[in-house]
Every structure is written in C-alpha cells, then in structure tokens.
Design an enzyme around this catalytic site. Structure first.
Site, short mmCIF file in Angstrom:
data_model
loop_
_atom_site.label_atom_id
_atom_site.label_comp_id
_atom_site.label_asym_id
_atom_site.label_seq_id
_atom_site.Cartn_x
_atom_site.Cartn_y
_atom_site.Cartn_z
N GLY A 1 37.19 35.58 54.14
CA GLY A 1 37.66 34.26 53.79
C GLY A 1 38.01 33.40 54.99
N THR A 2 38.55 34.01 56.03
CA THR A 2 38.93 33.23 57.21
C THR A 2 37.72 32.57 57.85
OG1 THR A 2 40.90 34.55 57.70
CG2 THR A 2 39.88 33.41 59.55
N GLN B 1 42.14 33.54 45.82
CA GLN B 1 43.09 34.22 44.93
C GLN B 1 42.74 34.07 43.45
OE1 GLN B 1 45.40 36.25 45.76
NE2 GLN B 1 45.57 35.87 47.96
N SER C 1 36.64 35.74 48.94
CA SER C 1 36.87 36.92 49.77
C SER C 1 36.69 38.17 48.92
CB SER C 1 38.29 36.88 50.36
OG SER C 1 38.55 38.04 51.12
N ALA C 2 35.90 39.11 49.41
CA ALA C 2 35.57 40.30 48.62
C ALA C 2 36.78 41.14 48.29
CB ALA C 2 34.53 41.14 49.37
N HIS C 3 37.68 41.34 49.25
CA HIS C 3 38.75 42.31 49.03
C HIS C 3 39.84 41.80 48.11
CE1 HIS C 3 42.09 40.96 51.82
NE2 HIS C 3 41.10 40.22 52.29
N THR D 1 23.30 39.75 61.95
CA THR D 1 22.76 40.67 60.95
C THR D 1 23.76 40.84 59.80
OG1 THR D 1 21.53 41.88 62.64
CG2 THR D 1 21.93 43.02 60.54
N CYS E 1 48.87 37.87 56.12
CA CYS E 1 48.62 37.54 57.52
C CYS E 1 49.91 37.20 58.25
CB CYS E 1 47.64 36.38 57.62
SG CYS E 1 45.99 36.77 57.00
#
Length: 388
Positions: free
Chosen positions: A73-74, A182, A202-204, A241, A329
């Site tokens: 996300g960042t 979120q 964001s995946a996580h 990549t 963070c």
C-alpha cells in the site's frame, strides 16, 4: 502462555494469511518462470499473474488492465501522490490536499514539495470537512489540485464521504485518490461507485501476504508518473520483476474477501456491540472515538481516562490478547495518534488510545477474553489511583 490460546485483535495492522492464499503461495514458489519470459514457464507465470490481476479488479469493481501491482500500500500511495497523476494530457497538479487523519505513508509519502501540501480538517468525530475542501479547491483554481482522502481510517474505523469528495474534486477540475486498504472484505468497495480516479489496496489487510499491493485506476485515461523505471513491467507504470508468488496469493485473498463479504460484513458488525458493551461495563468513563460517525464493522478505538496505552498494551499482551494503540507503522513507538490530534482530542486522553480490530477468525471467545483482561487492567488502574 500457549501461543494457540492467544487472542488476536489487531487485524487492521495485518490479517492472518488465508488458507487459500497460503496454498497458492507455496505452489507458486515451487514453480519457475519469469512472467516476462516467452517460454512455457514464463507464460505459465504470466497466466497466473493475470488471473490474480483479474481477481483484484473484481474485488473493487474495476477493469483488470487498470490494476498496477506494487510492493504494498505504501508504494501504491506514493505512485499516485505525484504532480503528474491525473487525466492524460492534463496540466500537472500544483497542490495536494490530504485528509488530516491519513496514514503516514500518505501524509509523508507523496512527491509534492512540503509547501504544496495542505490538510483537510476533521470534525470531532473524525469526518473530513468537505465544505472546507470545496472552498479550498475553488480558491486554488485555476491551478490543478490532487485530493487524497482515505476510504476508512485505520485507527478509528471512520468511513469518509469519498464519493461526495470525488464529486467536489471533479467539479473543480481536480483529481482524487483514495487509500482504501482497510475497507475490502469489510464493506463493499466499488471504484465506479466512489467516482475516484484511483484507489490503493494492500494484500495483507485482506489475508494475503505482506509485501504486495496495488494501485487501481478508474480507467486507462489516467496517467501515472512511475516511481521505478526499467524493464517496462506493469505496462510501463511500475518497473521490476513481478513478485508472482505474493501477487498470486493476493489474488486468492481478493477472491475470498469478495465471495465472503455478504455474510462476513454482518458477522463482523454483530461482534461490535459485544466489544463495546464490555468496554462500557468495565470502564463506564471510557471514550469511544468516532462513535457518532459511520465506521467499519470491525474497529473500535477507545481510551479510559487515566490509563496509558503503554501500560495497557503490555498487560493485554501478557494476558494473551494482541491489541495496538493505532496505526501499525506508528504504534511500535506507542506515541500519540495524529488522527486524534486532528479530531481535537485532549492529549492526555489520546495518549491512552487502544484499538480493537477483528476479522473472519474472531469469535465470541475473543470478546470474553478481551473483557477479562480489560477488567484486570481497570482494577489495577483503580487501585493505583486510590493509593495515589
């Protein structure tokens, strides 16, 4: 304490890896092939990557070719928050307007000069002041502005009026981006319905692996100014990549989040009153931040007057319950929330803020354990207060 007995209530920081995501992650790591290669192995990697791209697009009602994969996300936010972002052929943006409660990677991760950035004020309930936004964009004209307003706050869970902000921005020739990390899997998210030019994922946050994310564009007519230049991956918009295993797992998590939303959103919302009741019962003087505003169904940020976050977090951890004091963070430093500062919360109260966030694996036992530890924490605080 047995690790299996611990209660995890820090889902807004990161969600556990979904089983479906873990399976495809392992399978992809066992395969060989660069998605840019033309041989059979490379084509297989490309096919897996594009399948994941399609799943991420479906999660937010977007076109697959509008999904730019990133390292998280960042990076996705930094990719969007540049003067060169906006409709193809439009002049460069000269001013960046961001919500005062944005994640630090939006507040500090942009590519504008410091004096070109202004913060959109928040109400006492944590909602962006759209009257201020409209007036300021009008004042800026004819200079072009870029607006970034998160869809849901990671600390308070407050849902922002992004669709209305998009209407205001576009009426004045401005572009708009939303950090939506979120929201998916908790509330419906549609880039078309929001009307924004781009959104960040964001995946996580949805049960995928850490280190994978995406910037999703509203259309191919939106230009981005690449952070990384090189081999031309991601249609020339993000070189390097592609991390195929992580991105394939991202796709699996996106599919699970989308398919589970109809039942999961209601289940998450049903747990909220139980957590709030435990807080009110144990600490009648507790303050729940943003409680009068629309919020995510899985988030509560609260504070008990006289209770410091550092003390409480240690006590909860020793009691087998994982909480945080806000954005991951920043929370490792356990410092006062800039979000609560922007809401005008008294510093002494803000310094005691604790965030509870839950997800698909959270059950009634989690509420019971949370309440039990909170009772112990509050009893010790009361005794110390009396002794003083």
């Amino acid at each position: 304490m047995d690790r299996a007995a611990r209660i995890y209530l820090d889902w807004n920081a990161t969600a556990p890896l979904r089983e479906a995501a873990a399976c495809v992650l392992v399978q992809a790591m066992a395969s060989c092939g660069n998605a840019s290669s033309v041989h059979a192995e490379g084509r297989a990697a490309r096919a897996a990557l594009e399948s994941a791209r399609a799943e991420v697009a479906r999660l937010v009602d977007a076109r697959a070719d509008a999904v730019i994969f990133t390292s998280g996300g960042t990076e996705a936010n930094a990719l969007a928050l540049s003067p060169g972002f906006g409709p193809v052929g439009a002049p460069r943006a000269e001013v960046l307007l961001v919500g005062a409660g944005e994640h630090p990677c939006v507040l500090d991760g942009h590519r504008f000069a410091p004096d070109a950035v202004e913060r959109i004020p928040l109400s006492a309930d944590g909602v962006a002041d759209l009257a201020w936004l409209e007036a300021r964009i009008a004042e800026i004209a004819p200079r072009r502005a870029l607006v970034s307003l998160q869809l849901a706050n990671s600390e308070t869970g407050v849902i922002q009026p992004v669709a209305e902000a998009a209407r205001i921005a576009h009426a004045h020739g401005a572009s708009i981006h939303t950090d939506a990390v979120q929201a998916p899997g908790r509330i419906p998210v549609s880039i078309r319905a929001l009307g924004v030019d781009a959104l960040t994922l964001s995946a996580h946050k949805i049960g995928g692996p850490q280190g994978a994310g995406a910037l999703v564009l509203a259309s191919g007519a939106i230009a981005v100014d690449p952070l990384l230049r090189g081999g031309g991956q991601e249609r020339g918009r993000r070189a390097g990549t592609e991390n195929v295993p992580a991105l394939v797992a991202f796709g699996a998590a996106a599919r699970a989040a989308r398919e589970g939303l109809p039942t999961e959103s209601a289940r998450l919302a049903a747990l909220g009153p139980a957590f709030e009741a435990a807080i009110r019962r144990t600490a009648p003087g507790a303050v729940i931040f943003g409680e009068r505003a629309p919020r995510l169904p899985n988030t509560i940020l609260f504070a008990v007057p006289g209770l410091r976050a550092e003390t409480a977090l240690i006590a909860f951890d020793l009691g087998g319950v994982a909480l945080s004091s806000g954005s991951a963070c920043s929370s490792g430093k356990v410092r006062r929330s800039h979000v609560l500062d922007a809401m005008g919360v008294e510093p002494a109260l803000a310094e005691g803020a604790l965030r509870v966030s839950w997800g698909w694996a959270t059950d009634d036992e989690a509420v019971i354990r949370f309440a039990s530890v909170l009772e112990d924490v509050e009893e010790r605080r009361a005794r110390r207060s009396q002794a003083a």
